[in-house]
Design a protein around this motif. Sequence first.
Motif, PDB file in Angstrom:
ATOM      1  N   LYS A   1       0.831  -1.211   0.000  1.00 13.27           N
ATOM      2  CA  LYS A   1       0.000   0.000   0.000  1.00 13.27           C
ATOM      3  C   LYS A   1       0.860   1.253   0.000  1.00 13.27           C
ATOM      4  O   LYS A   1       0.537   2.248  -0.657  1.00 13.27           O
ATOM      5  N   LEU A   2       1.987   1.213   0.716  1.00 14.09           N
ATOM      6  CA  LEU A   2       2.827   2.400   0.886  1.00 14.09           C
ATOM      7  C   LEU A   2       3.926   2.527  -0.163  1.00 14.09           C
ATOM      8  O   LEU A   2       4.709   3.472  -0.118  1.00 14.09           O
ATOM      9  N   MET A   3       3.972   1.618  -1.114  1.00  9.61           N
ATOM     10  CA  MET A   3       5.025   1.660  -2.137  1.00  9.61           C
ATOM     11  C   MET A   3       4.860   2.831  -3.092  1.00  9.61           C
ATOM     12  O   MET A   3       5.845   3.393  -3.587  1.00  9.61           O
ATOM     13  N   THR A   4       3.618   3.199  -3.402  1.00  6.25           N
ATOM     14  CA  THR A   4       3.331   4.221  -4.411  1.00  6.25           C
ATOM     15  C   THR A   4       2.156   5.084  -3.969  1.00  6.25           C
ATOM     16  O   THR A   4       1.356   4.665  -3.123  1.00  6.25           O
ATOM     17  N   PRO A   5       2.006   6.262  -4.538  1.00 10.91           N
ATOM     18  CA  PRO A   5       0.843   7.105  -4.215  1.00 10.91           C
ATOM     19  C   PRO A   5      -0.431   6.535  -4.846  1.00 10.91           C
ATOM     20  O   PRO A   5      -0.376   5.808  -5.835  1.00 10.91           O
ATOM     21  N   ASP A   6      -1.550   6.885  -4.247  1.00 14.98           N
ATOM     22  CA  ASP A   6      -2.852   6.547  -4.812  1.00 14.98           C
ATOM     23  C   ASP A   6      -3.360   7.786  -5.542  1.00 14.98           C
ATOM     24  O   ASP A   6      -3.576   8.828  -4.920  1.00 14.98           O
ATOM     25  N   PRO A   7      -3.563   7.717  -6.858  1.00 15.49           N
ATOM     26  CA  PRO A   7      -3.988   8.905  -7.614  1.00 15.49           C
ATOM     27  C   PRO A   7      -5.320   9.493  -7.166  1.00 15.49           C
ATOM     28  O   PRO A   7      -5.594  10.659  -7.433  1.00 15.49           O
ATOM     29  N   ARG A   8      -6.137   8.700  -6.482  1.00 16.55           N
ATOM     30  CA  ARG A   8      -7.436   9.198  -6.042  1.00 16.55           C
ATOM     31  C   ARG A   8      -7.450   9.642  -4.584  1.00 16.55           C
ATOM     32  O   ARG A   8      -8.425  10.224  -4.128  1.00 16.55           O
ATOM     33  N   ASP A   9      -6.389   9.321  -3.860  1.00 16.20           N
ATOM     34  CA  ASP A   9      -6.297   9.721  -2.451  1.00 16.20           C
ATOM     35  C   ASP A   9      -4.852  10.081  -2.174  1.00 16.20           C
ATOM     36  O   ASP A   9      -4.064   9.265  -1.712  1.00 16.20           O
ATOM     37  N   ARG A  10      -4.497  11.326  -2.484  1.00 16.20           N
ATOM     38  CA  ARG A  10      -3.110  11.776  -2.409  1.00 16.20           C
ATOM     39  C   ARG A  10      -2.567  11.812  -0.982  1.00 16.20           C
ATOM     40  O   ARG A  10      -1.361  11.703  -0.767  1.00 16.20           O
ATOM     41  N   ALA A  11      -3.434  11.952  -0.003  1.00 16.31           N
ATOM     42  CA  ALA A  11      -2.970  12.130   1.371  1.00 16.31           C
ATOM     43  C   ALA A  11      -2.791  10.812   2.109  1.00 16.31           C
ATOM     44  O   ALA A  11      -1.775  10.581   2.758  1.00 16.31           O
ATOM     45  N   ALA A  12      -3.771   9.925   2.017  1.00 12.50           N
ATOM     46  CA  ALA A  12      -3.757   8.748   2.877  1.00 12.50           C
ATOM     47  C   ALA A  12      -3.992   7.436   2.142  1.00 12.50           C
ATOM     48  O   ALA A  12      -4.014   6.379   2.778  1.00 12.50           O
ATOM     49  N   GLY A  13      -4.168   7.470   0.829  1.00 14.91           N
ATOM     50  CA  GLY A  13      -4.467   6.237   0.103  1.00 14.91           C
ATOM     51  C   GLY A  13      -3.291   5.301  -0.029  1.00 14.91           C
ATOM     52  O   GLY A  13      -3.450   4.090  -0.155  1.00 14.91           O
ATOM     53  N   GLY A  14      -2.098   5.856   0.003  1.00 16.48           N
ATOM     54  CA  GLY A  14      -0.881   5.052  -0.134  1.00 16.48           C
ATOM     55  C   GLY A  14       0.284   5.871   0.355  1.00 16.48           C
ATOM     56  O   GLY A  14       0.197   6.526   1.396  1.00 16.48           O
ATOM     57  N   MET A  15       1.404   5.871  -0.372  1.00 11.76           N
ATOM     58  CA  MET A  15       2.480   6.798  -0.044  1.00 11.76           C
ATOM     59  C   MET A  15       1.954   8.220  -0.213  1.00 11.76           C
ATOM     60  O   MET A  15       1.447   8.558  -1.290  1.00 11.76           O
ATOM     61  N   PRO A  16       2.032   9.065   0.815  1.00 10.38           N
ATOM     62  CA  PRO A  16       1.567  10.451   0.642  1.00 10.38           C
ATOM     63  C   PRO A  16       2.283  11.096  -0.552  1.00 10.38           C
ATOM     64  O   PRO A  16       3.487  10.916  -0.728  1.00 10.38           O
ATOM     65  N   PHE A  17       1.532  11.824  -1.361  1.00  6.02           N
ATOM     66  CA  PHE A  17       2.121  12.356  -2.591  1.00  6.02           C
ATOM     67  C   PHE A  17       3.281  13.301  -2.299  1.00  6.02           C
ATOM     68  O   PHE A  17       4.261  13.326  -3.052  1.00  6.02           O
ATOM     69  N   ASP A  18       3.212  14.063  -1.222  1.00  3.96           N
ATOM     70  CA  ASP A  18       4.331  14.940  -0.860  1.00  3.96           C
ATOM     71  C   ASP A  18       5.601  14.127  -0.614  1.00  3.96           C
ATOM     72  O   ASP A  18       6.700  14.557  -0.974  1.00  3.96           O
ATOM     73  N   GLU A  19       5.443  12.973  -0.008  1.00  2.00           N
ATOM     74  CA  GLU A  19       6.594  12.101   0.238  1.00  2.00           C
ATOM     75  C   GLU A  19       7.144  11.549  -1.079  1.00  2.00           C
ATOM     76  O   GLU A  19       8.362  11.445  -1.263  1.00  2.00           O
ATOM     77  N   PHE A  20       6.254  11.211  -2.002  1.00  2.00           N
ATOM     78  CA  PHE A  20       6.664  10.737  -3.322  1.00  2.00           C
ATOM     79  C   PHE A  20       7.477  11.811  -4.048  1.00  2.00           C
ATOM     80  O   PHE A  20       8.532  11.530  -4.624  1.00  2.00           O
ATOM     81  N   VAL A  21       7.005  13.047  -4.002  1.00  2.00           N
ATOM     82  CA  VAL A  21       7.706  14.142  -4.674  1.00  2.00           C
ATOM     83  C   VAL A  21       9.066  14.371  -4.032  1.00  2.00           C
ATOM     84  O   VAL A  21      10.070  14.586  -4.738  1.00  2.00           O
ATOM     85  N   ARG A  22       9.137  14.315  -2.708  1.00  3.22           N
ATOM     86  CA  ARG A  22      10.425  14.497  -2.027  1.00  3.22           C
ATOM     87  C   ARG A  22      11.414  13.409  -2.440  1.00  3.22           C
ATOM     88  O   ARG A  22      12.588  13.690  -2.718  1.00  3.22           O
ATOM     89  N   ALA A  23      10.953  12.170  -2.479  1.00  3.28           N
ATOM     90  CA  ALA A  23      11.833  11.068  -2.882  1.00  3.28           C
ATOM     91  C   ALA A  23      12.279  11.234  -4.331  1.00  3.28           C
ATOM     92  O   ALA A  23      13.433  10.947  -4.680  1.00  3.28           O
ATOM     93  N   ALA A  24      11.371  11.711  -5.175  1.00  3.19           N
ATOM     94  CA  ALA A  24      11.682  11.881  -6.596  1.00  3.19           C
ATOM     95  C   ALA A  24      12.675  13.008  -6.829  1.00  3.19           C
ATOM     96  O   ALA A  24      13.540  12.917  -7.714  1.00  3.19           O
ATOM     97  N   THR A  25      12.560  14.077  -6.079  1.00  2.55           N
ATOM     98  CA  THR A  25      13.443  15.232  -6.290  1.00  2.55           C
ATOM     99  C   THR A  25      14.760  15.102  -5.525  1.00  2.55           C
ATOM    100  O   THR A  25      15.752  15.727  -5.911  1.00  2.55           O
ATOM    101  N   ARG A  26      14.778  14.289  -4.486  1.00  2.00           N
ATOM    102  CA  ARG A  26      15.981  14.148  -3.662  1.00  2.00           C
ATOM    103  C   ARG A  26      17.152  13.602  -4.479  1.00  2.00           C
ATOM    104  O   ARG A  26      18.319  13.962  -4.234  1.00  2.00           O
ATOM    105  N   GLU A  27      16.877  12.741  -5.451  1.00  3.07           N
ATOM    106  CA  GLU A  27      17.979  12.163  -6.210  1.00  3.07           C
ATOM    107  C   GLU A  27      18.500  13.088  -7.310  1.00  3.07           C
ATOM    108  O   GLU A  27      19.472  12.765  -7.970  1.00  3.07           O
TER     109      GLU A  27
END
Length: 230
Positions: free
Chosen positions: A133-159
């Motif tokens: 569930k936490l591996m990827t964001p949920d496109p329909r629930d950006r906050a709590a459906g899976g990986m929070p989208f803000d966390e996804f963006v941070r991981a994506a930009t960190r590299e």
Amino acid sequence: MIKLTRTTVPPDGFAGEQRIDKNLALIRLRRRGGKPDSAVWRRAKPHLKAETHGKCAYCESSTSTVAYGDVEHFRPKSVYWWLAYCYDNFSYSCQICNQMYKKATFRVASEDRRWQEPIVRSRTGLTTREQAKLMTPDPRDRAAGGMPFDEFVRAATREKPYLVDPYLEDPEELHAWEADTVLQEVRVTARTRRVRASRAIRAAVDDLGLNRSSVPGITPIDSTGYGGLH
């Protein structure tokens, strides 16, 4: 390349419990050395095509006239296996950009910064389904459906990737167009001297071939002194 926006209604199968099921399938494939199923991401193609208005997300070629369109994994699935079925890792690309140039190329500022794969174990206190569930964001629930989208963006930009993700960055802040009156063409170049702009152009030119003559916008200079830019 222009800024793109994700649709507010993702295709069926990429959100909710079905998204988790897909991530579980990836975990099982990873454990036994299998490959992801291309039929999964092909279902997203109509939505991605609509988001780009039928144009390649990279070179803006119309896929109805220049080259067929692919579902492109921004981060290559051969490296970022856990994003193979992630809708937020998909884009719509012509086959020239995707298959002839980019392929599995994905440069980052340093290998030490590269996004590390999730540790998926059966004895960590989390069930495998909760991990999926936490591996990827949920496109329909950006906050709590899976990986929070803000966390996804941070991981994506960190590299610090070289290539611009047009869904997360505005390419026009990094790319500029330069007219060459001798060669009678317009070429993409860095808008500023910032390191980020220099890296973005290196990826655009070397990894996508955006200064190839068939790219729309890289056309002979017209009577105004500028090519037919998009």
